[in-house]
Design an enzyme around this catalytic site. Structure first.
Site, PDB file in Angstrom:
ATOM      1  N   LYS A  31       0.746  -1.039  -0.010  1.00 45.75           N
ATOM      2  CA  LYS A  31       0.076  -0.006   0.043  1.00 45.75           C
ATOM      3  C   LYS A  31       0.852   1.227   0.155  1.00 45.75           C
ATOM      4  CE  LYS A  31      -2.441   1.705   3.749  1.00 45.75           C
ATOM      5  NZ  LYS A  31      -2.171   3.162   4.008  1.00 45.75           N
ATOM      6  N   ASP A  58      -3.468   4.479  -1.733  1.00 44.41           N
ATOM      7  CA  ASP A  58      -4.529   4.995  -0.971  1.00 44.41           C
ATOM      8  C   ASP A  58      -4.605   6.274  -0.650  1.00 44.41           C
ATOM      9  OD1 ASP A  58      -5.979   4.879   1.503  1.00 44.41           O
ATOM     10  OD2 ASP A  58      -4.607   4.306   2.664  1.00 44.41           O
ATOM     11  N   LEU A  59      -5.151   7.126  -1.812  1.00 43.77           N
ATOM     12  CA  LEU A  59      -4.968   8.409  -1.684  1.00 43.77           C
ATOM     13  C   LEU A  59      -6.469   9.064  -1.251  1.00 43.77           C
ATOM     14  CD1 LEU A  59      -3.071   9.109  -5.045  1.00 43.77           C
ATOM     15  CD2 LEU A  59      -2.284   9.090  -2.692  1.00 43.77           C
ATOM     16  N   LYS A  60      -7.326   8.124  -1.166  1.00 43.58           N
ATOM     17  CA  LYS A  60      -8.717   8.687  -0.530  1.00 43.58           C
ATOM     18  C   LYS A  60      -9.282  10.026  -1.067  1.00 43.58           C
ATOM     19  CE  LYS A  60      -7.789   6.877   3.993  1.00 43.58           C
ATOM     20  NZ  LYS A  60      -6.425   6.390   4.159  1.00 43.58           N
ATOM     21  N   HIS A  62     -11.304  13.113  -2.552  1.00 43.52           N
ATOM     22  CA  HIS A  62     -12.635  13.530  -2.266  1.00 43.52           C
ATOM     23  C   HIS A  62     -12.631  14.817  -2.566  1.00 43.52           C
ATOM     24  CE1 HIS A  62     -15.742  14.204   1.318  1.00 43.52           C
ATOM     25  NE2 HIS A  62     -16.017  14.594   0.540  1.00 43.52           N
ATOM     26  N   ASP A  63     -13.685  15.286  -3.742  1.00 48.81           N
ATOM     27  CA  ASP A  63     -13.669  16.338  -4.343  1.00 48.81           C
ATOM     28  C   ASP A  63     -15.011  16.455  -5.318  1.00 48.81           C
ATOM     29  OD1 ASP A  63     -13.154  19.044  -5.267  1.00 48.81           O
ATOM     30  OD2 ASP A  63     -10.959  18.940  -4.983  1.00 48.81           O
ATOM     31  N   ILE A  64     -15.106  17.589  -5.891  1.00 47.66           N
ATOM     32  CA  ILE A  64     -16.280  17.442  -6.671  1.00 47.66           C
ATOM     33  C   ILE A  64     -16.168  16.582  -7.583  1.00 47.66           C
ATOM     34  CG2 ILE A  64     -17.008  19.896  -6.307  1.00 47.66           C
ATOM     35  CD1 ILE A  64     -15.691  20.653  -9.220  1.00 47.66           C
ATOM     36  N   ASN A  66     -16.419  16.216 -11.078  1.00 44.48           N
ATOM     37  CA  ASN A  66     -15.512  16.390 -12.290  1.00 44.48           C
ATOM     38  C   ASN A  66     -13.983  16.443 -12.005  1.00 44.48           C
ATOM     39  OD1 ASN A  66     -15.294  17.171 -15.080  1.00 44.48           O
ATOM     40  ND2 ASN A  66     -14.289  19.131 -13.899  1.00 44.48           N
ATOM     41  N   THR A  67     -13.381  16.883 -10.801  1.00 46.34           N
ATOM     42  CA  THR A  67     -12.426  16.778 -10.401  1.00 46.34           C
ATOM     43  C   THR A  67     -11.794  15.518 -10.089  1.00 46.34           C
ATOM     44  OG1 THR A  67     -12.227  19.050  -9.629  1.00 46.34           O
ATOM     45  CG2 THR A  67     -10.511  17.986  -8.745  1.00 46.34           C
ATOM     46  N   THR A 117     -11.429   5.076  10.926  1.00 48.15           N
ATOM     47  CA  THR A 117     -11.600   4.335  11.989  1.00 48.15           C
ATOM     48  C   THR A 117     -11.220   5.398  12.978  1.00 48.15           C
ATOM     49  OG1 THR A 117      -9.400   3.620  11.159  1.00 48.15           O
ATOM     50  CG2 THR A 117     -11.288   2.131  11.308  1.00 48.15           C
ATOM     51  N   ARG A 179      -3.493  -6.579  14.208  1.00 54.53           N
ATOM     52  CA  ARG A 179      -2.140  -6.949  14.896  1.00 54.53           C
ATOM     53  C   ARG A 179      -2.229  -8.327  15.548  1.00 54.53           C
ATOM     54  NH1 ARG A 179      -1.095  -2.715  13.050  1.00 54.53           N
ATOM     55  NH2 ARG A 179      -0.560  -0.777  14.143  1.00 54.53           N
ATOM     56  N   ARG A 209       3.125  -1.196  10.782  1.00 56.72           N
ATOM     57  CA  ARG A 209       4.117  -1.460  11.594  1.00 56.72           C
ATOM     58  C   ARG A 209       4.701  -2.635  12.210  1.00 56.72           C
ATOM     59  NH1 ARG A 209       1.368   3.779  14.680  1.00 56.72           N
ATOM     60  NH2 ARG A 209      -0.067   2.374  13.588  1.00 56.72           N
TER      61      ARG A 209
END
Ligand code: C5P
Length: 230
Positions: A31, A58-60, A62-64, A66-67, A117, A179, A209
């Site tokens: 990732k 994993d860039l998540k 979140h915008d309008i 079109n973008t 989370t 874990r 980790r």
């Protein structure tokens, strides 16, 4: 896309990534998150892919709509296997994200973050003004992601059970917060072992980790891989 444990490469340079990956002589699933991507860019993706590894970017987003659609069109040119958006962006945004991704690639899977989370029920109520439980809020966004034809969601292993029951086994449930029984919990609060995540219905686990900070990353990875694959 393979079903190996996904190793979170939470490093800040290509050198650190190379040093880590040099220890392994097998195909992995890794990732790449914001910290690494913002400092190393698309070139690092090609370099990791050249080593034969699967990649979750994993860039998540979140915008309008079109973008996000245009951004995904750009990302679809990268050799990645899995990428994500925030479900809070809405169904139109998710639809445009999917369409953008499909411009250059038919295979990259798209999943949605439901509630992070790190979000507590008090934050949901007092800051987001969502007057339901975390579980209901997660299920609502997961259903929206499914209705928008996404492949799955990122969720806590403790939410995977409900999502499996409501949305089926094929819908991807990619779960961090893993874990091994004998390891430090770090800052993760709601955690399970790899075996329990599997029992609860996770389709993929993300582990950082316990592998990257281990004295023997290869041995730690193999232990986690065995308990995950069974
Ligand atoms: O080191 P650790 O195993 O806690 O790393 C988990 C990885 O999964 C980190 O890259 C973290 O940012 C990511 N993650 C998370 N919880 C989420 C979403 C992503 O821990 N809800």
């Amino acid at each position: 896309m393979n079903n190996l444990p996904i190793i979170a490469l939470d490093f800040d340079s290509k050198e650190a990534v190379d040093q880590f990956l040099d220890q392994f002589d097998e195909p992995l699933f890794v990732k790449v998150g914001m910290e690494l991507f913002y400092q190393t860019g698309p070139q690092l993706i090609s370099a990791i892919k050249a080593r034969g590894h699967d990649i979750f970017l994993d860039l998540k987003l979140h915008d309008i709509p079109n973008t996000v659609g245009k951004a995904m069109e750009g990302l679809s040119k990268l050799n990645i296997d899995l990428v994500n958006v925030h479900a809070a962006g809405g169904s139109e945004m998710m639809g445009r994200a999917l369409a953008g991704l499909r411009k250059h690639n038919a295979d990259i899977k798209l999943i949605a973050v439901t509630q992070l989370t790190s979000t507590t029920e008090a934050m949901l109520r007092d800051e987001q003004n969502i007057q339901t439980t975390i579980e209901d809020a997660v299920l609502n966004y997961a259903q929206l992601a499914k209705d928008s034809d996404l492949d799955g969601v990122v969720c806590s292993p403790l939410e995977a059970e409900l999502l499996k029951k409501e949305l089926g086994t094929d819908f991807l449930k990619v779960t961090p917060g893993i874990r091994p029984i004998d390891s430090n919990t770090d800052d993760q609060k709601r955690i399970t072992t790899p075996e329990d995540a599997k029992k609860l219905g996770a389709t993929h686990i993300v582990v950082g980790r316990p592998i990257t900070q281990s004295d023997n990353p290869v041995a730690s990875y193999h232990k986690i891989k065995e308990s995950w694959l069974g």
